[in-house]
Design an enzyme around this catalytic site. Structure first.
Site, PDB file in Angstrom:
ATOM      1  N   TRP A 101      50.745  42.478  44.393  1.00 38.41           N
ATOM      2  CA  TRP A 101      49.559  42.278  45.238  1.00 38.41           C
ATOM      3  C   TRP A 101      49.905  41.498  46.494  1.00 38.41           C
ATOM      4  O   TRP A 101      49.422  41.814  47.586  1.00 38.41           O
ATOM      5  CB  TRP A 101      48.433  41.614  44.459  1.00 38.41           C
ATOM      6  CG  TRP A 101      47.950  42.454  43.310  1.00 38.41           C
ATOM      7  CD1 TRP A 101      47.963  42.140  41.983  1.00 38.41           C
ATOM      8  CD2 TRP A 101      47.390  43.789  43.392  1.00 38.41           C
ATOM      9  NE1 TRP A 101      47.455  43.175  41.246  1.00 38.41           N
ATOM     10  CE2 TRP A 101      47.097  44.191  42.074  1.00 38.41           C
ATOM     11  CE3 TRP A 101      47.116  44.661  44.455  1.00 38.41           C
ATOM     12  CZ2 TRP A 101      46.536  45.438  41.798  1.00 38.41           C
ATOM     13  CZ3 TRP A 101      46.550  45.905  44.168  1.00 38.41           C
ATOM     14  CH2 TRP A 101      46.262  46.275  42.849  1.00 38.41           C
ATOM     15  N   ASP A 171      44.550  34.770  47.532  1.00 36.63           N
ATOM     16  CA  ASP A 171      43.940  35.811  46.705  1.00 36.63           C
ATOM     17  C   ASP A 171      43.854  35.230  45.293  1.00 36.63           C
ATOM     18  O   ASP A 171      44.876  34.971  44.668  1.00 36.63           O
ATOM     19  CB  ASP A 171      44.843  37.050  46.729  1.00 36.63           C
ATOM     20  CG  ASP A 171      44.388  38.154  45.776  1.00 36.63           C
ATOM     21  OD1 ASP A 171      43.408  37.964  45.040  1.00 36.63           O
ATOM     22  OD2 ASP A 171      45.050  39.221  45.766  1.00 36.63           O
ATOM     23  N   LYS A 195      37.956  41.169  37.829  1.00 44.73           N
ATOM     24  CA  LYS A 195      38.890  40.584  36.882  1.00 44.73           C
ATOM     25  C   LYS A 195      38.183  39.526  36.025  1.00 44.73           C
ATOM     26  O   LYS A 195      38.335  39.507  34.825  1.00 44.73           O
ATOM     27  CB  LYS A 195      40.081  39.929  37.598  1.00 44.73           C
ATOM     28  CG  LYS A 195      40.793  40.852  38.595  1.00 44.73           C
ATOM     29  CD  LYS A 195      41.532  42.010  37.930  1.00 44.73           C
ATOM     30  CE  LYS A 195      41.833  43.151  38.901  1.00 44.73           C
ATOM     31  NZ  LYS A 195      42.840  42.862  39.919  1.00 44.73           N
TER      32      LYS A 195
HETATM   33  C1  PLP Z   1      43.411  43.639  41.009  1.00 44.91           C
HETATM   34  C2  PLP Z   1      43.950  42.806  42.083  1.00 44.91           C
HETATM   35  C3  PLP Z   1      43.904  43.215  43.425  1.00 44.91           C
HETATM   36  C4  PLP Z   1      43.354  44.561  43.855  1.00 44.91           C
HETATM   37  O1  PLP Z   1      41.991  44.573  43.732  1.00 44.91           O
HETATM   38  P1  PLP Z   1      41.121  45.822  44.242  1.00 44.91           P
HETATM   39  O2  PLP Z   1      39.734  45.274  44.146  1.00 44.91           O
HETATM   40  O3  PLP Z   1      41.398  46.954  43.329  1.00 44.91           O
HETATM   41  O4  PLP Z   1      41.516  46.112  45.638  1.00 44.91           O
HETATM   42  C5  PLP Z   1      44.400  42.353  44.366  1.00 44.91           C
HETATM   43  N1  PLP Z   1      44.917  41.167  44.044  1.00 44.91           N
HETATM   44  C6  PLP Z   1      44.979  40.746  42.763  1.00 44.91           C
HETATM   45  C7  PLP Z   1      45.566  39.413  42.454  1.00 44.91           C
HETATM   46  C8  PLP Z   1      44.499  41.549  41.748  1.00 44.91           C
HETATM   47  O5  PLP Z   1      44.570  41.135  40.475  1.00 44.91           O
END
Ligand code: PLP
Length: 360
Positions: A101, A171, A195
């Site tokens: 990511w 993030d 998540k």
């Molecule tokens: C799942 C995830 C993403 C991607 O998320 P989307 O909503 O599918 O774009 C980005 N960063 C992390 C840390 C993730 O776990």
């Protein structure tokens, strides 16, 4: 009705209480005679929903007044572009690449300016967090970017990097609301909610007000400017209304559970059960450096692809879903987010012990 123990990395398990409440309100939301899905985002009822959601999130995370809370769309991946488009005033940013990511975010930023990879753990398949106490932070960096919890690899920063005064952007998709955070240490905290908070379709961005300006990269679409959404309190266009409603319910559930300090204690307790077993097992092994272990995503292997596959299959048959590791790393991964009950982890470990005995 029978519910499984769902160890999916995302979309992931939600509190049963929240799902039941939503079910009860499905046809008639509190006397409005309609579902939240069917109501105007300009209605009084929805106005209350989004305002309460924001207020509860602010209370949970102790978000200072000089930060905006935005409920946006496009997933976490949209932010990979929005961040450089809005924040790269000098055209430079530093990235710490600790997994897929972070790597994707770094690659996206390269489209918009000079993105520098100032540290990475790719040399050991992202199984650790690099020492970030004295990195070569660029003089003119507009921000330093991290992915705080690496969903795929199961690592987490236990200490934030020393950004040498630069704005920190994080993030937190897979550790959102899993423990208390000091919001003031960040310029931007963001995450997709699927998540740990709610249904896919909502991304929450917590951003310091001075970072929201009209001075964005030329050509930045109106919808990708933080200012557009900040000025309109996330109602510039139709927001992901039903998703925000469920997030609001999860915030209330976390408050009822005792807030983020209680969440952290609960998450530590759950993770310990699984990690302790991985450390003593002669079949299963954790795959990341102990000091960097995530409380949310726990990857492990047996050392044999065949046995891994057998385990995933038998676990599924026994009611433990989504234990297969990410397609890029193989093995297994148990995601044990806020809503995973402690009994789920205990039952998983009991099942692993039984499997170990049978396959010794
Ligand atoms: C799942 C995830 C993403 C991607 O998320 P989307 O909503 O599918 O774009 C980005 N960063 C992390 C840390 C993730 O776990």
């Amino acid at each position: 009705m029978s519910r499984v123990y769902n160890f999916s990395a995302g979309p992931a398990v939600l509190p049963e209480e929240v799902l039941k409440e939503a079910a009860e309100e499905m046809l008639d939301y509190r006397g409005t005679g309609m579902s939240v899905m069917e109501m105007s985002h300009r209605s009084k009822a929805f106005d209350t929903i989004i305002k309460e959601a924001e207020a509860d999130l602010r209370e949970l995370m102790k978000i200072p007044d000089n930060y905006k809370v935005l409920f946006l769309q496009g997933g976490a991946s949209q932010q990979f572009a929005m961040i450089p488009m809005n924040l790269m005033k000098n055209g430079t940013a530093d990235y710490i690449v600790t997994g897929q990511w972070a790597k994707k975010a770094y690659q996206e930023a390269c489209l918009y300016g000079k993105a520098n990879k100032i540290a990475t753990s790719e040399d050991k398949t992202f199984s650790y967090i690099p020492d970030c106490s004295d990195l070569p932070v660029s003089e003119d960096a507009d921000y330093v970017y991290i992915c705080e919890n690496n969903t795929i690899y199961g690592t987490k920063y236990k200490e934030l990097p020393n950004t040498k005064g630069k704005t920190l952007v994080a993030d937190v998709s897979s550790c959102f609301l899993s423990e208390p955070v000091d919001v003031e240490k960040y310029g931007v905290i963001y995450g997709g909610v699927q998540k740990n908070i709610g249904p896919a379709g909502v991304v929450i961005v917590i951003i310091r007000e001075d970072l929201i300006t009209e001075d964005v990269l030329a050509g930045t679409p109106t919808m990708l400017r933080y200012k557009t959404h900040a000025d309109a309190d996330s109602l510039y266009n139709t927001p992901p209304a039903y998703g925000i409603y469920i997030c609001g319910k999860v915030f209330k559930w976390i408050k009822k559970m005792g807030g983020l300090t209680a969440m952290k204690e609960r998450n530590e307790k759950k993770a310990k059960i699984l990690y302790d077993y991985l450390d003593e097992s002669s079949l299963f092994k954790g795959t990341v450096e102990k000091k960097d272990r995530s409380l949310m995503n726990v990857p492990f292997v047996t050392g044999s692809e065949e046995l891994d596959a057998k385990f995933v299959k038998e676990a599924k048959a026994a009611g433990f879903e989504n234990l297969k590791g990410h397609r890029s790393v193989g093995g297994m991964r148990a995601s044990i987010y806020n809503a995973m009950p402690i009994e789920g982890v205990e039952a998983l470990v009991a099942f692993m012990k039984k499997f170990e005995k049978e396959n010794a």
